[in-house]
Structures are given as C-alpha cells and as structure tokens.
Scaffold this motif. Structure first.
Motif, PDB file in Angstrom:
ATOM      1  N   LEU A 278       5.803  13.553 -10.750  1.00 23.25           N
ATOM      2  CA  LEU A 278       5.887  14.783 -11.587  1.00 23.25           C
ATOM      3  C   LEU A 278       5.858  15.441 -12.809  1.00 23.25           C
ATOM      4  N   ALA A 279       6.516  14.714 -13.480  1.00 21.96           N
ATOM      5  CA  ALA A 279       6.796  14.616 -14.824  1.00 21.96           C
ATOM      6  C   ALA A 279       5.319  14.038 -15.599  1.00 21.96           C
ATOM      7  N   TRP A 280       5.100  12.772 -14.955  1.00 25.32           N
ATOM      8  CA  TRP A 280       3.548  11.679 -15.606  1.00 25.32           C
ATOM      9  C   TRP A 280       2.332  13.271 -15.223  1.00 25.32           C
ATOM     10  N   ALA A 281       2.783  13.570 -14.323  1.00 26.53           N
ATOM     11  CA  ALA A 281       1.580  14.561 -14.070  1.00 26.53           C
ATOM     12  C   ALA A 281       1.571  15.493 -14.516  1.00 26.53           C
ATOM     13  N   THR A 282       2.251  17.188 -14.858  1.00 26.03           N
ATOM     14  CA  THR A 282       2.200  17.307 -15.696  1.00 26.03           C
ATOM     15  C   THR A 282       2.263  17.223 -17.368  1.00 26.03           C
ATOM     16  N   ALA A 283       2.743  16.244 -17.381  1.00 26.78           N
ATOM     17  CA  ALA A 283       2.372  15.618 -19.390  1.00 26.78           C
ATOM     18  C   ALA A 283       1.021  15.237 -18.703  1.00 26.78           C
TER      19      ALA A 283
END
Length: 326
Positions: A278-283
C-alpha cells in the motif's frame, strides 16, 4: 531476484489537463513519456527501490526500440526478444481530481515462434529467480492459457509465480495454482460474477479464487485500499488503507502495489507485506504519468493495516462499503 514477463509492453504517454471536454481543443499542462506494461512497471518499481529484478520484453518497430532505450537509460536489467510487429503506444489523460482516461492499443500479434522465443528466455533466466511475475494483457492471437502453462512449468521447478492479468487469461491461470494473483475490483467482479460493494464482498470473491486454485490473493480496491488472503487450509486475511492527499495518476499503481508486496516478503509476510504494498501504491498515485516511486516518495506512516476475522460476519471492516471507483 524477481523476474517479470510482459508479453504486451508499451510506450505510455501521459498528458495532464485542467479538464477533459469531448470535442474541445485542450492545452496540456504537462506530458510524460514512460516505458509501460505491467511487468515492466513492476521491474521499474523494484529497481527504483534497490530490489534485484530482470524484465523479459518482446519489442518491435520504432516504438519498441524507444521503449528499450528508455529502460536502458533507467538502468533496468532486461532480456529483450525482437519480434516482427511494432510495440504498442498507450495514451493516458489525467485530470487534477485524479480522474484518468486511458486509451490502450491492442498490441501486435506474436507468432508461435516468437512466443516460444519469449518463453525460452523466461525459462533460461528463471533458475536464478525467487519469483516470476507474469502480468498484463495478452497480444492478439496469444493463447489465453499461456500464463497457466508458465505456472505449471515454473511450479515444477519450485519457482513461485505471481499472475496479474484479466479475463479468460486470469481464469485459466487461477486453475494452474499460482502462488499469487493480483486482481483489482473490476477483475474480481469479472472473474467471479459477483457484485462487489463492500470489503466483505471483495473478501468473499477473493476466497472463491483461492477455492479455484490461487494460493494467495492480493486484491486492490482503488481508493478503498486492498486486501490480502493467504494461508493453506484455513486462510488468513488482512485489510489495509492509506490516504492519497493529492492524486495525480493511477497508471502503474497496481504494479507498484505488487512490487511492494514482493519486496516486503511476499504473501508469507502477511500484513507487513500488505502495508509495504500500500505504501508503494499510494506513492505511485501521487506521481505523474507511470513514474514508479523512489524510496524518498514512500510514506509508510500513513498506512493502516489490520488482520480480518474472516469467520466473523460482524467484523466491522467486512461491512465497510466501497466507493464507486474501482
């Protein structure tokens, strides 16, 4: 090392506009040209964060040569397979509120000999891989069970396979028992025939994919986050969410999510891997075009993940309604 296969790569041009009006002359605010294709994006995201990856890419024509040049400039480790047709070009129009309009070309057909050459390239490189990611749409004329065939061959060699595709290709791949599949909300609905209006609906649909063969399911739910189901026999599940203060483009966000999950330890790492995904996707959603996030772009402090009580019908997160966006 994570090996990716993109049978239908692309050149992706993203144009940012103030608003999209049919029939009008619109001035672009910015424009970006990026290498594209789901597996290509997974490898680019891993490269941007120092995770070893190699991309297998068929390419052809001026667009294909430009694609390879862009990836070479980025420093991506790749195995290129020349083909007779021309690599496709895609256009994305992004509006300030995060609305994205995509126009994707179908791609060029691969002959049986070209498809064999690509498969051989993957198999030769797969011996050093921890995961093989087979993802993206299929070019015209490629058999819908191509990912399923690869799953069977890699599984026999003890290699974990993640599949991210849609339609008949996804259904065929699920039956081949891949280690992981990554549908989005629309693909879950298409694969199961079930309307998905809540987190619980998404979990039920993902469980049905596991019953059909998939060993783990990472389902992206657009602005509503994502779920991860894992485990043999009695499954375990997690739900996660992270806000995006200023969305710019969703192109490649699902690919960044898959890359983040694998970089975070894969399905076996459970909630911790979902948080990384999720951290990578939202970034990625906060970046223009199909840019993949660098380490400096990733904010893990905004991610919320909790384990789901899958057997509890009153689990509050299972009743959470989803917004209209997928």
């Amino acid at each position: 090392m994570i090996l990716t296969l993109t049978l239908n790569p692309s050149l992706d041009r993203t144009i940012e506009v103030e608003s999209l009006t049919r029939g009008a002359v619109i001035r672009a605010a910015t424009a970006h040209l990026d290498p594209g294709g789901k597996g290509v994006n997974v490898s680019r995201a891993l490269l941007a964060n120092g995770v070893a990856s190699c991309a297998v890419i068929p390419y052809g024509g001026d667009e294909g040569r430009r694609l390879v040049e862009l990836l070479f400039t980025e420093g991506l480790d790749m195995i290129t397979v020349p083909v007779a047709g021309s690599t496709r070009s895609n256009v994305t129009i992004a509006e300030p509120d995060g609305t994205v309009t995509k126009i994707n070309e179908p791609g060029t057909a691969l002959s049986p000999a070209e498809l064999d050459a690509v498969a051989d390239a993957v198999l030769k490189a797969a011996h050093s891989a921890d995961w093989v990611v087979a993802s993206g749409s299929l070019p015209p004329g490629v058999p819908t069970d191509v990912y399923a065939q690869l799953c069977a061959r890699f599984a026999a060699a003890g290699i974990l396979v993640a599949v991210d595709t849609s339609g008949p290709a996804l259904s065929a791949a699920i039956a081949a028992a891949p280690a992981l599949v990554k549908p989005n909300r629309e693909e879950l609905t298409e694969a199961t025939g079930r309307p998905i209006a809540s987190v619980g609906d998404a979990v039920e649909a993902a469980l049905s994919l596991r019953e059909r063969g998939a060993r783990a399911v990472l389902a992206s739910l657009g602005p509503d986050g994502a779920i991860l189901l894992t485990g043999e026999g009695h499954p375990r599940g997690w739900y996660g969410y992270a806000p995006v203060p200023e969305p710019r483009s969703t192109v490649g966000a699902g690919d960044a999510m898959l890359a983040g999950l694998l970089a975070g330890g894969g399905p076996a790492a459970g909630g911790a891997a979902l948080a990384e995904a999720l951290a990578w996707a939202t970034a990625a959603v906060g970046l223009p075009g199909s840019r993949m996030p660098l380490a400096a772009d990733i904010r893990r402090d905004q991610v919320q993940v909790r384990e789901l009580r899958l057997q509890d019908a009153h689990e509050p997160h299972l009743a959470q309604p989803l917004r209209s966006g997928g």
